[in-house]
Design a protein around this motif. Structure first.
Motif, PDB file in Angstrom:
ATOM      1  N   ALA A  99       0.837  -1.212   0.000  1.00  0.00           N
ATOM      2  CA  ALA A  99       0.000   0.000   0.000  1.00  0.00           C
ATOM      3  C   ALA A  99       0.870   1.260   0.000  1.00  0.00           C
ATOM      4  N   TYR A 100       1.922   1.262   0.799  1.00  0.00           N
ATOM      5  CA  TYR A 100       2.836   2.409   0.836  1.00  0.00           C
ATOM      6  C   TYR A 100       3.539   2.569  -0.514  1.00  0.00           C
ATOM      7  N   PHE A 101       3.961   1.443  -1.088  1.00  0.00           N
ATOM      8  CA  PHE A 101       4.600   1.484  -2.405  1.00  0.00           C
ATOM      9  C   PHE A 101       3.660   2.126  -3.429  1.00  0.00           C
ATOM     10  N   ARG A 102       2.377   1.751  -3.396  1.00  0.00           N
ATOM     11  CA  ARG A 102       1.402   2.290  -4.351  1.00  0.00           C
ATOM     12  C   ARG A 102       1.223   3.798  -4.159  1.00  0.00           C
ATOM     13  N   GLU A 103       1.295   4.275  -2.917  1.00  0.00           N
ATOM     14  CA  GLU A 103       1.218   5.722  -2.660  1.00  0.00           C
ATOM     15  C   GLU A 103       2.411   6.439  -3.291  1.00  0.00           C
ATOM     16  N   LEU A 104       3.604   5.875  -3.097  1.00  0.00           N
ATOM     17  CA  LEU A 104       4.802   6.459  -3.716  1.00  0.00           C
ATOM     18  C   LEU A 104       4.672   6.449  -5.235  1.00  0.00           C
ATOM     19  N   GLU A 105       4.186   5.348  -5.763  1.00  0.00           N
ATOM     20  CA  GLU A 105       4.030   5.197  -7.210  1.00  0.00           C
ATOM     21  C   GLU A 105       3.126   6.302  -7.771  1.00  0.00           C
ATOM     22  N   THR A 106       2.026   6.576  -7.099  1.00  0.00           N
ATOM     23  CA  THR A 106       1.104   7.618  -7.550  1.00  0.00           C
ATOM     24  C   THR A 106       1.772   8.992  -7.519  1.00  0.00           C
ATOM     25  N   ALA A 107       2.503   9.279  -6.449  1.00  0.00           N
ATOM     26  CA  ALA A 107       3.180  10.579  -6.336  1.00  0.00           C
ATOM     27  C   ALA A 107       4.237  10.753  -7.423  1.00  0.00           C
ATOM     28  N   VAL A 108       5.024   9.724  -7.664  1.00  0.00           N
ATOM     29  CA  VAL A 108       6.098   9.813  -8.657  1.00  0.00           C
ATOM     30  C   VAL A 108       5.513   9.846 -10.072  1.00  0.00           C
ATOM     31  N   LEU A 109       4.435   9.114 -10.305  1.00  0.00           N
ATOM     32  CA  LEU A 109       3.769   9.153 -11.610  1.00  0.00           C
ATOM     33  C   LEU A 109       3.249  10.561 -11.900  1.00  0.00           C
ATOM     34  N   ALA A 110       2.696  11.214 -10.904  1.00  0.00           N
ATOM     35  CA  ALA A 110       2.191  12.584 -11.094  1.00  0.00           C
ATOM     36  C   ALA A 110       3.324  13.521 -11.496  1.00  0.00           C
TER      37      ALA A 110
END
Length: 170
Positions: free
Chosen positions: A54-65
């Motif tokens: 879940a934390y990885f997915r949060e980072l992924e969303t931030a970096v994708l943005a």
């Protein structure tokens, strides 16, 4: 500025095709997993082990943005699970085009089954990965602007580069 977001299952060649396509197009290349590692200072397995998916997915969303709002045309290799998030899928559609690298499961599996840097692959059986492949393939197809079947690196990179040029001509 329109970008190309490559999606596909783990081992489908997103990084390899993306890097080659960006070079052909004279565009920037962003590997989302590499950007997450640079952003967090941890490897993907470390992030999963220390903080969970879940934390990885949060980072992924931030970096994708961050990648999506780059001012230069870019080819972005997303992670295999990036489009699980409707927010991520919508962002990719709004900021460019999604290209699905449609590679057969047996090819992907041969590339990922013994890779310790892929925590999702390392923690699942072949049957579990096949089920995940089938589920994610539906997401990729539902979001893709174009679908590229498996083929040579040169052929797929040339198609992605040409598509990037066409969408940024106007």
């Amino acid at each position: 500025m329109n970008h190309i977001f490559l999606c596909g299952f783990m081992g489908s060649g997103k990084t390899t095709v993306g890097r080659a396509a960006a070079q052909l197009a004279g565009a920037d290349f962003i590997d989302l997993d590499e950007a997450i590692v640079a952003h967090s200072g941890r490897t993907i397995p470390e992030i999963f082990n220390e903080h969970g998916e879940a934390y990885f997915r949060e980072l992924e969303t931030a970096v994708l943005a961050e990648a999506a709002f780059s001012q230069n045309p870019s080819v972005v290799a997303t992670g295999g699970g990036a489009l699980i998030s409707p927010t991520n899928a919508e962002l990719c559609r709004k900021r460019g085009s999604i290209v699905f690298l449609d590679v057969p499961f047996k090819v992907c599996y041969s590339r990922i089954y013994s890779d310790p840097n892929r925590p999702i692959a390392a923690s699942r059986s072949r049957e579990e990965l096949l089920a995940l492949y089938r589920t994610r393939s539906g997401l990729y197809l539902a979001n893709a602007t174009i679908v590229l079947p498996d083929g040579s690196l040169e052929e797929r990179a040339a198609k992605v580069a040409a598509f990037l040029h066409r969408q940024n001509e106007h």
